[in-house]
Design a protein around this motif. Structure first.
Motif, PDB file in Angstrom:
ATOM      1  N   ARG A   1       0.634  -1.150  -0.114  1.00 37.94           N
ATOM      2  CA  ARG A   1      -0.075  -0.027   0.107  1.00 37.94           C
ATOM      3  C   ARG A   1       0.670   1.337  -0.049  1.00 37.94           C
ATOM      4  NH1 ARG A   1      -2.482  -2.760   4.522  1.00 37.94           N
ATOM      5  NH2 ARG A   1      -4.607  -3.577   3.872  1.00 37.94           N
ATOM      6  N   THR A   2       1.987   1.046  -0.478  1.00 35.50           N
ATOM      7  CA  THR A   2       2.988   2.233  -0.294  1.00 35.50           C
ATOM      8  C   THR A   2       2.996   3.074  -1.531  1.00 35.50           C
ATOM      9  OG1 THR A   2       4.526   0.685   0.792  1.00 35.50           O
ATOM     10  CG2 THR A   2       5.464   2.746   0.254  1.00 35.50           C
ATOM     11  N   LEU A   3       2.605   2.637  -2.751  1.00 30.85           N
ATOM     12  CA  LEU A   3       2.734   3.245  -3.930  1.00 30.85           C
ATOM     13  C   LEU A   3       2.134   4.612  -3.974  1.00 30.85           C
ATOM     14  CD1 LEU A   3       4.849   3.707  -6.381  1.00 30.85           C
ATOM     15  CD2 LEU A   3       2.956   2.307  -7.620  1.00 30.85           C
ATOM     16  N   PRO A   4       0.819   4.697  -3.676  1.00 29.98           N
ATOM     17  CA  PRO A   4      -0.134   5.810  -3.666  1.00 29.98           C
ATOM     18  C   PRO A   4       0.649   6.960  -2.654  1.00 29.98           C
ATOM     19  CG  PRO A   4      -1.442   4.025  -3.268  1.00 29.98           C
ATOM     20  CD  PRO A   4       0.075   3.496  -3.178  1.00 29.98           C
ATOM     21  N   LEU A   5       0.929   6.517  -1.620  1.00 31.87           N
ATOM     22  CA  LEU A   5       1.754   7.813  -0.772  1.00 31.87           C
ATOM     23  C   LEU A   5       2.998   8.222  -1.534  1.00 31.87           C
ATOM     24  CD1 LEU A   5       1.045   6.018   2.976  1.00 31.87           C
ATOM     25  CD2 LEU A   5      -0.334   7.653   1.651  1.00 31.87           C
ATOM     26  N   LEU A   6       3.618   7.264  -1.889  1.00 25.80           N
ATOM     27  CA  LEU A   6       4.841   7.799  -2.604  1.00 25.80           C
ATOM     28  C   LEU A   6       4.633   8.593  -3.504  1.00 25.80           C
ATOM     29  CD1 LEU A   6       8.009   7.574  -2.525  1.00 25.80           C
ATOM     30  CD2 LEU A   6       7.776   5.511  -4.086  1.00 25.80           C
ATOM     31  N   PHE A   7       3.847   8.238  -4.471  1.00 25.57           N
ATOM     32  CA  PHE A   7       3.529   8.856  -5.731  1.00 25.57           C
ATOM     33  C   PHE A   7       2.730  10.447  -5.350  1.00 25.57           C
ATOM     34  CE2 PHE A   7       2.609   9.882 -10.013  1.00 25.57           C
ATOM     35  CZ  PHE A   7       1.159  10.513 -10.256  1.00 25.57           C
ATOM     36  N   ILE A   8       1.976  10.255  -4.632  1.00 30.21           N
ATOM     37  CA  ILE A   8       1.144  11.824  -3.942  1.00 30.21           C
ATOM     38  C   ILE A   8       2.171  12.674  -3.619  1.00 30.21           C
ATOM     39  CG2 ILE A   8      -0.605  12.521  -2.551  1.00 30.21           C
ATOM     40  CD1 ILE A   8      -2.338  10.161  -3.646  1.00 30.21           C
ATOM     41  N   ASN A   9       2.916  12.137  -2.571  1.00 25.52           N
ATOM     42  CA  ASN A   9       3.749  12.966  -1.780  1.00 25.52           C
ATOM     43  C   ASN A   9       5.127  13.633  -2.657  1.00 25.52           C
ATOM     44  OD1 ASN A   9       2.944  13.359   0.941  1.00 25.52           O
ATOM     45  ND2 ASN A   9       2.998  11.076   0.853  1.00 25.52           N
ATOM     46  N   LEU A  10       5.568  12.874  -3.458  1.00 23.49           N
ATOM     47  CA  LEU A  10       6.809  13.171  -4.479  1.00 23.49           C
ATOM     48  C   LEU A  10       5.964  14.037  -5.559  1.00 23.49           C
ATOM     49  CD1 LEU A  10       8.603  10.088  -5.214  1.00 23.49           C
ATOM     50  CD2 LEU A  10       9.197  11.874  -3.789  1.00 23.49           C
ATOM     51  N   GLY A  11       4.783  13.789  -5.968  1.00 22.47           N
ATOM     52  CA  GLY A  11       4.252  14.562  -6.831  1.00 22.47           C
ATOM     53  C   GLY A  11       3.812  16.025  -6.213  1.00 22.47           C
ATOM     54  N   GLY A  12       3.345  16.161  -4.898  1.00 24.50           N
ATOM     55  CA  GLY A  12       3.087  17.414  -4.255  1.00 24.50           C
ATOM     56  C   GLY A  12       4.515  18.175  -4.305  1.00 24.50           C
ATOM     57  N   GLU A  13       5.454  17.423  -3.948  1.00 23.72           N
ATOM     58  CA  GLU A  13       6.709  18.245  -3.792  1.00 23.72           C
ATOM     59  C   GLU A  13       7.324  18.769  -5.297  1.00 23.72           C
ATOM     60  OE1 GLU A  13       8.566  19.427  -1.228  1.00 23.72           O
ATOM     61  OE2 GLU A  13       7.146  18.344   0.058  1.00 23.72           O
ATOM     62  N   MET A  14       6.919  18.129  -6.240  1.00 22.18           N
ATOM     63  CA  MET A  14       7.212  18.548  -7.571  1.00 22.18           C
ATOM     64  C   MET A  14       6.248  19.716  -7.843  1.00 22.18           C
ATOM     65  SD  MET A  14       7.079  16.647 -11.119  1.00 22.18           S
ATOM     66  CE  MET A  14       5.472  16.930 -11.576  1.00 22.18           C
TER      67      MET A  14
END
Lengths: 356, 340
Positions: free
Chosen positions: A4-17
């Motif tokens: 269940r890790t990928l959504p959090l990784l994607f959303i947070n990295l996307g947010g930083e971007m």
């Protein structure tokens, strides 16, 4: 580990971007409507319904390479173009920022609050665009549905999975060095002071009990730190005070270190004044990203207006075609189940991002 | 508190850094060869370092997770630990794919047990975690489903067999511990802990017997020890609790750490307790038993702050607690401390 890790990784990295891109758009005086379009286009792609459906499926984390490719493509979901060096830099900043947030989270569960901080900011970026806004709201609901029932142990597993992903990354980030949250060896400062996480007691008390449960002795010990209290619990709902500040925009206009960079207002078309950055490194990092905007400057004689012109030109001819292709592919695939073979874990998402 | 009870020694360098996993350090003292082995997990590999007591010789070995595929993260190792049995020492690796057992120095794999992994990925993670040698002949390993596998280990050779599957926990097993005092009088042989903080106390045998269940409080118990019939449990809230194993009576409650506890260890001859957490602190405590009053006392002895490090493993290097070693996330060294 945790699937269940990928959504959090994607959303947070996307947010930083998005924080970084937003800051560059403002610093480079890109006209407000163009800047808004870039942000909207990227956010639209990021929260595409089919993409998110795929993202939220239980799965192992992508390899670093596969995830980097997803973000390369996301960064190019608008008319904006980055060269290799700028993309490298952008990705370094994004990943180190999220690594920092994961490490410093008081509780493993607070990673969800960090995610909500990013989501809250993204929602603010698109508040004037109802179509994208509804996609963002839908993502909130999915996050709440998937993550709020998880136990502390399951969150810790997610955190451990993320930390393995970020293992051995010690890239120095000037904003962190300046704020003294990162050492010159690239490792983050972990304070032994401040409030303790919600649900934890300040270390120092030993209570001993008799066989029938009565407290018979109390001892105090020196905890070696300087803890000042217990954090309140942040809100895990669509709205509310998150309490945790990690994941909020550290490049935002109100930060003293940044004001000189975004000294001109969004709507003016003034020439950018010479920056006298206290920390030359910070300017250098973000300026490399600025080439994403100025990259087109090379083709026209240099003056502030050239970026604008080129933007218009590109926007009208190229942008619509690009976007249409990407969005077209998403809608074309409606109704087809996404295959996910063991060997191509990232490929489905990559294909969707690519529009090929 | 003795502020100078221990001092830092020369660190041991590893080939790669430690991953953020519970109980991520295992130490095996080999007196006849004046050596100590240390094992530390890094993603899908285990770093094994052997250090001579004179501090002059170090040798390294790296063990791979079976069916490791560098491109994916699906074969990560959760834990590596030495199981000391009367006739042999077995190194056990637990991963997302299964359980690997190696002979003494890690040179020969003597047993492989594959976990049942579902065809399509489920939301519930699949992995093995929690390792303990119990009495003379058993090695117990926990599973993410809450089950525990009991392996029967012969005096020598690779004829290791799965003896029993214990189904008592409903949440992922976090840690297992066997009675480490060496006393044969203790009724309880093993304690198991899970992600909801529930503890089960067992007696070993042909069929393992559940002696007691100590309920959790909705907070993961990440590390557990059993000494002279007392369970010492470390939780995600930073608390340490001491229970009488067979009755579940709470002896003591300690607000020990400001973050998640990652490792506990006991020096069985002296009753020293070592605790380490994400808060960068390693603490040494002392346990005293008073059988007459059936009470257990815990006092704080020492603090060590490992600056800017989230500690993931801490173990005594000997039965008296004269020395201890520490690992931290992203750190490529094993930090050692010895008593002054």
């Amino acid at each position: 580990m945790s699937s269940r890790t990928l959504p959090l990784l994607f959303i947070n990295l996307g947010g930083e971007m998005l924080y970084i891109l937003d800051q560059r758009l403002r610093a480079q005086n890109i006209p407000a409507d163009k800047a808004k379009k870039v942000m909207n286009d990227i956010i639209t792609t990021m929260f595409n319904k089919k993409f998110l459906e795929e993202l939220f499926k239980p799965q192992e984390l992508y390899s670093k390479k596969a995830l980097r490719t997803v973000f390369d493509r996301l960064a190019h979901a608008s008319i904006m173009r980055l060269n290799q060096a700028s993309m490298d830099k952008l990705y370094d900043l994004m990943t180190m920022a999220f690594k920092y947030q994961v490490l410093l989270c008081p509780r493993a569960k607070d990673i969800l609050l960090v995610s909500f901080n990013h989501m809250d900011a993204i929602k603010d970026f698109v508040k004037d665009t109802p179509s994208v806004l509804s996609q963002v709201d839908e993502t909130y609901r999915q996050l709440i549905e998937m993550y709020t029932p998880l136990s502390s142990g399951e969150f810790q597993l997610i955190r451990q999975t993320l930390l393995i992903f970020f293992q051995d990354m010690h890239i120095r980030v000037s904003i962190f060095l300046k704020d003294k949250v990162q050492n010159s060896n690239g490792r983050f400062v972990l304070p032994i002071s401040g409030p303790v996480p919600h649900g934890t007691h300040i270390p120092g008390l030993i209570r001993m009990f008799s066989c029938n449960g009565e407290e018979v002795k109390r001892l105090q010990f020196r905890n070696g730190g300087n803890y000042t209290g217990v954090l309140r619990e942040g809100s895990f709902e669509m709205f509310g005070e998150r309490v945790i500040k990690l994941g909020t925009n550290m490049y935002s206009v109100s930060r003293p270190v940044e004001t000189h960079m975004s000294g001109t207002s969004k709507n003016s078309a003034q020439k950018k004044s010479v920056n006298t950055t206290p920390n030359p490194l910070a300017k250098e990092e973000l300026n490399m990203l600025a080439r994403l905007m100025g990259g087109m400057e090379v083709q026209k004689p240099g003056n502030a207006d050239s970026v604008l012109l080129c933007y218009e030109h590109c926007f009208n001819q190229q942008a619509n075609a690009e976007l249409a292709k990407i969005m077209g592919d998403f809608t074309e695939e409606a109704g087809e189940p996404c295959s996910s073979s063991a060997n191509s874990k990232g490929d489905d998402l990559l294909a969707m991002m690519d529009g090929l | 508190m003795a502020s100078n009870m221990y001092h830092k020694e020369k660190s041991i360098q590893m080939k790669s850094s430690a991953s953020a996993l519970y109980n991520n350090l295992s130490v095996l003292r080999i007196a006849p060869r004046s050596l100590t082995y240390f094992t530390v997990v890094h993603a899908n590999m285990v770093n094994m370092v052997s250090a001579s007591w004179d501090g002059l010789n170090y040798s390294h070995r790296q063990l791979q997770s079976k069916e490791a595929n560098v491109a994916t993260s699906s074969s990560l190792i959760m834990q590596a630990a030495w199981c000391v049995l009367p006739s042999r020492d077995i190194l056990v690796l637990t991963s997302q794919k299964g359980i690997q057992m190696y002979e003494s120095d890690g040179s020969i794999m003597v047993y492989w047990h594959a976990l049942d992994t579902p065809e399509t990925q489920t939301a519930q993670a699949v992995f093995a975690r929690g390792i303990a040698a119990v009495r003379e002949k058993y090695i117990c390993v926990g599973i993410s489903s809450g089950s525990m596998l009991v392996f029967d280990v012969p005096i020598k050779g690779s004829n290791i067999t799965l003896s029993e599957v214990l189904e008592e926990h409903k949440e992922s097993i976090t840690d297992l511990a066997s009675e480490c005092s060496g006393s044969l009088e203790c009724i309880a042989d093993m304690v198991s802990a899970d992600d909801s903080g529930n503890l089960c106390v067992w007696k070993s045998g042909e069929d393992f017997q559940l002696l007691n269940k100590i309920p959790g409080f909705d907070m993961s118990c990440s590390s557990v020890k059993l000494w002279k019939g007392t369970v010492v449990a470390g939780y995600g809230t930073g608390q340490i609790r001491l229970y009488e194993a067979v009755t579940g009576i709470v002896h003591a409650e300690v607000n020990a750490h400001a973050r998640w506890i990652y490792s506990l260890d006991i020096a069985p001859f002296s009753g020293l307790l070592l605790s380490a957490a994400e808060d960068s602190l390693v603490r040494v405590w002392h346990l005293t038993m008073t059988p007459e009053t059936n009470s257990v006392e815990i006092v704080h002895m020492y603090n060590e702050c490992v600056t800017d490090t989230q500690i993931c493993g801490a173990k005594f290097c000997d039965g008296d607690g004269y020395a201890f070693a520490v690992t931290g996330y992203d750190l490529s060294e094993i930090i050692r401390y010895t008593q002054v």
